[in-house]
Design an enzyme around this catalytic site. Structure first.
Site, PDB file in Angstrom:
ATOM      1  N   LYS A   1       0.879  -1.133   0.100  1.00 53.75           N
ATOM      2  CA  LYS A   1       0.013   0.092   0.001  1.00 53.75           C
ATOM      3  C   LYS A   1       0.794   1.282  -0.012  1.00 53.75           C
ATOM      4  CE  LYS A   1      -4.541   0.874   0.433  1.00 53.75           C
ATOM      5  NZ  LYS A   1      -5.595  -0.223  -0.304  1.00 53.75           N
TER       6      LYS A   1
HETATM    7  N1  GLU Z   1      -7.295   0.012  -3.369  1.00 54.23           N
HETATM    8  C1  GLU Z   1      -8.009  -0.984  -3.729  1.00 54.23           C
HETATM    9  C2  GLU Z   1      -8.118  -2.136  -2.427  1.00 54.23           C
HETATM   10  O1  GLU Z   1      -7.901  -1.587  -1.378  1.00 54.23           O
HETATM   11  C3  GLU Z   1      -7.625  -1.759  -4.944  1.00 54.23           C
HETATM   12  C4  GLU Z   1      -6.101  -2.357  -4.805  1.00 54.23           C
HETATM   13  C5  GLU Z   1      -5.792  -2.743  -6.280  1.00 54.23           C
HETATM   14  O2  GLU Z   1      -6.412  -2.953  -7.009  1.00 54.23           O
HETATM   15  O3  GLU Z   1      -4.324  -3.075  -6.184  1.00 54.23           O
HETATM   16  O4  GLU Z   1      -8.298  -3.289  -2.548  1.00 54.23           O
END
Ligand code: GLU
Length: 420
Positions: A110
């Site tokens: 993240k």
């Molecule tokens: N931000 C989204 C999540 O928390 C998508 C992450 C992604 O597609 O890599 O799942």
């Protein structure tokens, strides 16, 4: 000194509490416990940005890679004034568990930048995004770590990230990020995928609980990408969306809100506030209003020890990451609320991201119906796997999802061995 409430709402503590419980139930060996409890790598960058007023501002950004055991690290990037390293750490671990629950070949990561994107111009956002990407250049890549949108980031931000990375590589590398615009390697169906996943999960939960869709009253918190698409798709299928909880005022209509009309109203007015087809309602009260399904699709810690005992929904489907604190879990479990945890419920987004990454690497793009069909298959199968696991091991759905995920990641690490 941290207070009990501060500890309760620290997302890292929330993640760790569930991880520890699941690991203990799995009888995970101590060494692997240590490996999986903490992230693999944490990067902090200080990003100088030339602001429109001529001043130089420095923003702090993070990228945390929790695990790459099952494949490249994967996860979104959020822009918000209250991003913290602990939050990004928790979110990175959740990505590892999420990808493992739906069994796609990614680890977890993240990113975030401490900033207020609503107070920045497009030019400032672009310069900040590009410099952040450049700072992370050697840590990201289609085979290393693949960013995506999250809170306050979107297709345009992904386009800038893709372009910046590509300029450094001296070739277009579409697979470095997902959630891109369609014309530059994005996938059909990605934008709606998290909302669609929530809708599919609701269907499964209703089936399991013998509930009827037409008589199901739904409250959704958040009308961003996740909440609005879930609302739209569920409205189309006949659910009665009686409440939309938004910052600065909720909307309530006991006969059901016309979501298409609300969508159009927002297109024209840039906000849901003032929508004539519903009455204004206190957002905090709407969260605990009488309904059947509650979908928190905004931010963390919305359901905590402060309001969990007043929740009336029978089913809680977590569209956001970490909307429920560990203390609230216990209260909701006493109240027999059926919880579909975030790492399962909102996994539709990253699952479609996986499809986007596959399509970019193949250079062959799927029809939307193919994306949706594959997504549906994975979401239904994962729901069944988690619910079955919960029943077989006599744990709640959340701990079942963690156990399933931890077991899968630990299995791979054992098989790969530790490189010395
Ligand atoms: N931000 C989204 C999540 O928390 C998508 C992450 C992604 O597609 O890599 O799942």
């Amino acid at each position: 000194m941290t207070t009990a409430l501060e500890q309760e709402i620290n997302p890292w503590e929330a993640q760790a509490a569930r991880f520890d419980l699941a690991a203990q139930k799995l009888k995970l060996d101590e060494g692997l416990w240590k490996v999986l409890r903490y992230p693999n790598r944490e990067i902090i960058v200080h990003i100088p940005v030339a602001m429109d007023n001529g001043h130089l501002e420095v923003f702090t950004g993070f990228r945390v890679q929790h695990s790459i055991a099952r494949g490249p690290a994967k996860g979104g990037v959020r822009y918000s004034p209250d991003v913290t390293l602990d939050e990004v750490r928790a979110l990175a671990s959740w990505m590892t568990w999420k990808c493992a629950v739906v069994n796609i070949p990614f680890g977890g990561a993240k990113g975030g930048i401490i900033c207020d994107p609503h107070k920045m111009s497009m030019g400032e956002l672009e310069r900040m995004t590009r410099r952040y990407t450049a700072e992370l250049f050697e840590f990201i890549g289609p085979e290393k770590d693949v960013p995506a949108p999250d809170i306050n980031t979107n297709e345009q931000i992904m386009a800038w990230m893709m372009d910046t990375y590509s300029m450094h590589m001296r070739q277009t590398v579409t697979a470095v990020v997902t959630g891109k615009p369609l014309n530059m390697g994005g996938s059909r169906g990605r934008r709606e995928a998290t909302g669609r996943g929530l809708m599919i999960i609701c269907e499964e939960a209703l089936k399991k609980l013998n509930m009827n869709r037409d008589q199901t009253r739904v409250v959704i918190q958040g009308f961003g990408n996740v909440g609005s698409n879930a609302a739209r798709l569920m409205h189309e299928r006949g659910y009665k969306i009686i409440g939309i909880v938004e910052v600065g005022g909720g909307l309530y209509n006991r006969d059901g809100i016309d979501i298409e009309a609300l969508w159009e109203y927002r297109q024209h007015n840039g906000t849901v506030h003032g929508f004539p087809g519903a009455e204004k309602y206190d957002p905090a009260e709407l969260l605990v209003a009488d309904c059947d399904v509650l979908i928190p699709a905004a931010t963390e810690n919305q359901i905590s020890s402060r309001n969990a005992d007043r929740i009336k929904a029978r089913v809680l489907v977590e569209g956001a990451n970490g909307p429920t604190t560990a203390a609230a879990d216990d209260i909701l479990s006493d109240k027999k609320v059926f919880i579909v945890p975030d790492i399962l419920a909102n996994a539709g987004g990253v699952t479609a991201s996986y499809f986007e990454w596959v399509q970019d690497r193949q250079g062959y793009f799927w029809k939307e119906s193919v994306v949706n069909e594959q997504l549906e298959h994975i979401m239904r199968e994962s729901f069944q796997a988690v619910v079955e696991y919960a029943e077989n091991h006599n744990v709640n759905n959340r701990i079942a999802a963690y156990m399933l995920a931890i077991d899968r990641v630990a299995y791979t690490i054992r098989q790969r061995g530790i490189y010395a």
